[in-house]
Write a protein that holds these residues in place. Structure first.
Motif, short mmCIF file in Angstrom:
data_model
loop_
_atom_site.label_atom_id
_atom_site.label_comp_id
_atom_site.label_asym_id
_atom_site.label_seq_id
_atom_site.Cartn_x
_atom_site.Cartn_y
_atom_site.Cartn_z
N ASP A 143 2.02 1.96 -3.41
CA ASP A 143 0.94 2.58 -4.18
C ASP A 143 0.79 4.05 -3.81
O ASP A 143 0.57 4.91 -4.66
CB ASP A 143 -0.39 1.86 -3.94
CG ASP A 143 -0.40 0.48 -4.60
OD1 ASP A 143 0.47 0.24 -5.45
OD2 ASP A 143 -1.27 -0.33 -4.26
N ARG A 144 0.88 4.32 -2.49
CA ARG A 144 0.72 5.71 -2.06
C ARG A 144 1.86 6.58 -2.60
O ARG A 144 1.65 7.74 -2.96
CB ARG A 144 0.70 5.80 -0.53
CG ARG A 144 -0.61 5.35 0.08
CD ARG A 144 -0.64 5.60 1.57
NE ARG A 144 -1.74 4.91 2.20
CZ ARG A 144 -1.89 4.80 3.51
NH1 ARG A 144 -1.01 5.33 4.32
NH2 ARG A 144 -2.92 4.16 4.01
N LEU A 145 3.06 6.01 -2.66
CA LEU A 145 4.19 6.79 -3.16
C LEU A 145 3.98 7.15 -4.63
O LEU A 145 4.42 8.19 -5.09
CB LEU A 145 5.50 6.02 -2.97
CG LEU A 145 6.03 6.03 -1.53
CD1 LEU A 145 7.15 5.01 -1.36
CD2 LEU A 145 6.51 7.42 -1.12
N ILE A 147 0.85 -1.20 0.00
CA ILE A 147 0.00 0.00 0.00
C ILE A 147 0.89 1.24 0.00
O ILE A 147 0.61 2.23 -0.67
CB ILE A 147 -0.92 0.01 1.25
CG1 ILE A 147 -1.83 -1.21 1.24
CG2 ILE A 147 -1.74 1.29 1.28
CD1 ILE A 147 -2.66 -1.35 2.50
N LYS A 148 2.00 1.14 0.74
CA LYS A 148 2.94 2.25 0.80
C LYS A 148 3.47 2.56 -0.61
O LYS A 148 3.51 3.72 -1.03
CB LYS A 148 4.10 1.89 1.72
CG LYS A 148 5.22 2.89 1.74
CD LYS A 148 6.33 2.35 2.64
CE LYS A 148 7.59 3.20 2.58
NZ LYS A 148 8.65 2.62 3.42
N LEU A 162 1.31 8.08 -5.93
CA LEU A 162 0.33 9.15 -6.10
C LEU A 162 0.97 10.47 -6.54
O LEU A 162 0.35 11.27 -7.22
CB LEU A 162 -0.42 9.41 -4.79
CG LEU A 162 -1.48 8.40 -4.41
CD1 LEU A 162 -2.08 8.79 -3.08
CD2 LEU A 162 -2.57 8.34 -5.46
N GLY A 163 2.20 10.68 -6.09
CA GLY A 163 2.96 11.81 -6.60
C GLY A 163 2.49 13.18 -6.12
O GLY A 163 1.97 13.32 -5.02
#
Lengths: 284, 264
Positions: free
Chosen positions: B103-105, B100-101, B107-108
Motif C-alpha cells: 500500500d505504501r509503495l 502495508i508495504k 502512494l507514489g
C-alpha cells in the motif's frame, strides 16, 4: 485496501511473518522489547570500584552513539526504506531498545559521578572534505533516495550489520580494558539486547544482497565511503580519535579491524577492496 | 504546564489488551463499517514512524527531550496498530506488514516528495518550523483522541470501548507533549505563529489523508465526525487548536469535513 479472509481460528494478527520460518519475527521482537535496565545494573559497586577516565570516556561515547537513533531514522526514512512496513516496525522497537541501552550507559556514568552523556560538554565535529558527502542533510538524502529507490534498503540493513560488528568490538574492548565486574555485567545485558538487532540486520542484509545486484552495488559504494560507527559524523573529533585508537589502535585493535574487514568482504557482492576500506577507516 | 519527558519515558508502555476478552468478537462481530474505520486507524498508527521522518528533517532532532519523546511515541502508536490489528485479525481481516508495504509503495510521488518539501521548508525557517510541527502534531493527536473516544461511544461493544479508551488515554499524553511544545514555541515567536497559522489553514487535512484513499477518509470522517454529535467533537478540536497562541478563530477540522462533504 484488502480485506483478506484469514483463518478465523488464528488469534493473533494472522499476518505476522508468514514467509520463511527462518525469517526474523518482527512481531515477536516487538512483543518482547527490553526497556529500562536500571534495576538489574550493579550500580552500587562503582562506589568502591570506579571506572578509569578512559573507560568512562568510552562509555560516554557509546551512550551518545546508542542514543543517536532519531538522526539515523531520519536518514533512513527519507528514502524508500520507509515504505517497508516490516523494516519500520523493526526500527520502532530497535530505537526503543537503544534508548534504554543509552540510559543504562548513562546510569553507569552517573554512578561514577559523571553527568549523563547528552548533558556533558562535547567538542566540535571533525571537518574533512572526504567526509562531507556523509554529512549531507535530509534534502540531499531524500533526492538521491528518490533515484536509488528500493535497493537503498539493502544499503541500510548492511550498514546496520557492519555497525553492529563495530560496536560489538568496542564493547568487547571496553570490557577487557576496564576489568570491572559491574561494567562487565552491564555490557553483557547490553549485548544480549543487541543480539536481536544483529540477527535482524544479518538476515535482511544477506537476503537483500543476494536477491538484488543493484542493492549490492549501491552497498559497495556506500560501505566504501561511510564513516564508522554510524552516527560518528555528528560526534566530536577528539572523541572519535580516542575511540579509533582505544578500540582499533593497538596491534590487537588492528587485528579486530581486519577481522571486521574480512567479514565485510565475505558478504555477497562485496570483496576485499570494500572490506579493506572499512577496516582502514576504523583506525583512521 | 511543562511536559515531564523523563516521567513520560519511564512510564511509557505498550497498550495492554491481555485482560480483555477479544474472543467475544467471534460471537459478536463488529459491523463492517466499524471494521473499515478500525482498519484505517490501524494503518495510520503503523504509519506514525513515517511522520517522525518529517519531524526529524527539521532542527528538532537535535534536542534530547524531543528524541526521547519521539522514541516512546512511535512505539506506543505502533502498539495501537497492533491492538487494532488483533481485533481485525479475529474478524478475519489480515493486517500484514508486507501488505502495508505494498500500500505504501502505491502512494507514489507525492509521498516521495514530501520529505524533500518539508526539509526545504525546515531549512528556510529553522527553529520556527519546529513550532509548526508541534502545532500540527497537536491537531493530529487531538483528532486521534476525539476519534477513539467517539468510536468507543458509538460502538455498543463494551470490550472494544475499553480498548479504545485505553488507546485514547495514551493519546492524551501525546497531546500534552505537543501542546506544551507548541504553546511555548508559538508564544516565543510571532513568525512561528504566522507560519503555523498559514500551514494549518492551507494544508492541514484529517490524519491519514495523505496515505489513504479519499473514499476511506470520507467513510471514517462520516462515521466518527458526521451528524450533530460528530460535529460537536470536531468543533471541540477546533476550539483546542484555536486556543494555541496565534491560532485564534481557526476552524480547520470543520472546514475539512465540509470539503469532504461530511454532513453535519
Amino acid at each position: 485496501m484488502t480485506f483478506a479472509n484469514g483463518d478465523s481460528t488464528t488469534h493473533f494478527p494472522a499476518g505476522s511473518d508468514r514467509a520463511s520460518p527462518a525469517r526474523f519475527d518482527v512481531r515477536a521482537f516487538a512483543r518482547s522489547a527490553q526497556g529500562n535496565h536500571r534495576e538489574t545494573l550493579r550500580l552500587d559497586e562503582f562506589a568502591t570500584d570506579p571506572l578509569s577516565g578512559e573507560s568512562l570516556r568510552a562509555v560516554r561515547y557509546l551512550a551518545r552513539l546508542e542514543s543517536g537513533t532519531m538522526e539515523q531514522l531520519r536518514n533512513l526514512l527519507v528514502t524508500a526504506t520507509h515504505k517497508d512496513a516490516r523494516i519500520t516496525a523493526f526500527l520502532v522497537t530497535w530505537a526503543f531498545e537503544k534508548f534504554w541501552i543509552a540510559d543504562a550507559l548513562d546510569a553507569v556514568l552517573e554512578a561514577n559521578g559523571q553527568r549523563k552523556s547528552h548533558e556533558a560538554a562535547e567538542g566540535s565535529t571533525r571537518r574533512s572534505r572526504i567526509e562531507s558527502v556523509e554529512r549531507r542533510g535530509p534534502i540531499r538524502r531524500a533526492i538521491t533516495g528518490l533515484i536509488q529507490g528500493v535497493p537503498i534498503i539493502g544499503v541500510h540493513v548492511t550498514s546496520g550489520l557492519v555497525d553492529e560488528w563495530i560496536t560489538r568490538a568496542a564493547y568487547d574492548r571496553l570490557e577487557t580494558a576496564s576489568a570491572n565486574p559491574a561494567l562487565s555485567s552491564a555490557i553483557s545485558t547490553i549485548l544480549g539486547v543487541k543480539a536481536r538487532h544483529v540477527a535482524f540486520f544479518d538476515h535482511e542484509a544477506r537476503e537483500r544482497l543476494a536477491d538484488d545486484p543493484r542493492a549490492a552495488s549501491l552497498t559497495r559504494r556506500s560501505l566504501e565511503r561511510q564513516v564508522w560507527p554510524i552516527g560518528a559524523i555528528d560526534r566530536a573529533d577528539d572523541d572519535r580519535s580516542f575511540f579509533e585508537s582505544f578500540v582499533f589502535g593497538s596491534d590487537e585493535g588492528r587485528a579486530r579491524a581486519a577481522d571486521i574487514g574480512r567479514r565485510v568482504a565475505e558478504l555477497t557482492g562485496m570483496d576485499s577492496r570494500i572490506g579493506d576500506a572499512v577496516a582502514r577507516k576504523l583506525h583512521a | 504546564m511543562a511536559f515531564d519527558v523523563d516521567k513520560y519515558t519511564a512510564t511509557s508502555v505498550s497498550v495492554n489488551w491481555d485482560d480483555l476478552d477479544l474472543e467475544r468478537f467471534h460471537e459478536h462481530p463488529l459491523p463492517e463499517g466499524s471494521l473499515r474505520t478500525l482498519r484505517y486507524m490501524a494503518d495510520v498508527e503503523y504509519h506514525t514512524v513515517c511522520y517522525t521522518r518529517d519531524l526529524l528533517t527539521t532542527p528538532s532532532h537535535k534536542e534530547a527531550d524531543m528524541s526521547a519523546f519521539m522514541t516512546m511515541w512511535n512505539r506506543e502508536e505502533f502498539w495501537h496498530g497492533e491492538a487494532l490489528a488483533t481485533v481485525l485479525g479475529i474478524h478475519g481481516i489480515v493486517v500484514d506488514f508486507d501488505e502495508i508495504k505494498a500500500d505504501r509503495l502505491k502512494l507514489g510521488w507525492k509521498d516521495k516528495l514530501d520529505p524533500i518539501k518539508q526539509s526545504i521548508a525546515g531549512k528556510l525557517v529553522g527553529t520556527d518550523f519546529v513550532a509548526v510541527h508541534m502545532a500540527w502534531g497537536a491537531a493530529n493527536e487531538w483528532s486521534a483522541i476525539t476519534a477513539y473516544n467517539r468510536m468507543a461511544e458509538l460502538e455498543e461493544d463494551p470490550v472494544l470501548a475499553e480498548l479504545l479508551k485505553r488507546i485514547a488515554r495514551q493519546e492524551a499524553r501525546h497531546v500534552a507533549f505537543y501542546t506544551s511544545q507548541a504553546r511555548d514555541r508559538l508564544a516565543k515567536s510571532r513568525k512561528a505563529q504566522v507560519l503555523a497559522r498559514f500551514a494549518l489553514k492551507n494544508f492541514w487535512a484529517p490524519v491519514g489523508s495523505s496515505i489513504m484513499e479519499r473514499t476511506e477518509v470520507v467513510h471514517v470522517m462520516g462515521h466518527l465526525m458526521g451528524g450533530p454529535e460528530g460535529r460537536k467533537g470536531a468543533r471541540k478540536i477546533d476550539a483546542a487548536i484555536a486556543g494555541l497562541p496565534g491560532m485564534e478563530g481557526l476552524t480547520i477540522v470543520e472546514d475539512s469535513l465540509n470539503k469532504l462533504g461530511v454532513a453535519a
